[in-house]
Design an enzyme around this catalytic site. Structure first.
Site, PDB file in Angstrom:
ATOM      1  N   ASN A  40      38.987  37.630  37.912  1.00 46.42           N
ATOM      2  CA  ASN A  40      39.713  37.370  39.307  1.00 46.42           C
ATOM      3  C   ASN A  40      38.495  37.199  40.825  1.00 46.42           C
ATOM      4  OD1 ASN A  40      41.853  36.221  39.641  1.00 46.42           O
ATOM      5  ND2 ASN A  40      43.330  38.018  38.651  1.00 46.42           N
ATOM      6  N   ASP A  90      43.161  40.591  43.104  1.00 48.88           N
ATOM      7  CA  ASP A  90      43.161  39.566  42.747  1.00 48.88           C
ATOM      8  C   ASP A  90      42.455  38.574  43.781  1.00 48.88           C
ATOM      9  OD1 ASP A  90      44.568  37.328  41.234  1.00 48.88           O
ATOM     10  OD2 ASP A  90      45.681  36.654  43.093  1.00 48.88           O
TER      11      ASP A  90
END
Length: 106
Positions: A40, A90
């Site tokens: 990510n 993320d």
């Protein structure tokens, strides 16, 4: 990438299903990191000697020594640990001052 059952928590996700690859100019593909959960984030220092990488379910940011000529990475080390109670790393970017900015999900 790990396939997460929406009825389960991230801790219950079957881990280690993915890999991180390097695609070279000649279209050669090298597997660089195995047992990846959810890739990510990628970012490079301004001198291109360090590559930062997020595998979200490790709850951290890792750094690698990076060789810009070959695309090779080495010397993996965790440089940021995110407490699980704070959320899941993320994605990220790096600014003009080489400061790393990490997005946190949840």
């Amino acid at each position: 990438m790990a396939i997460q059952d929406p009825t389960k928590s991230s801790e219950e996700t079957e881990k280690g299903q993915g890999s991180l690859f390097c695609l070279h100019h000649d279209k050669k593909l090298d597997e660089c990191v195995q047992n990846v959960d959810i890739s990510n984030g990628l970012a490079w220092s301004s001198d291109r000697k360090t590559m930062y990488y997020i595998d979200s379910l490790t709850y951290g940011v890792d750094a690698f020594d990076y060789n810009i000529k070959t695309g090779e990475i080495a010397n993996r080390r965790q440089v940021i640990k995110v407490p699980q109670s704070d959320g899941i790393p993320d994605g990220m970017c790096i600014d003009t001052e080489d400061m790393l900015w990490v997005a946190i999900f949840d």
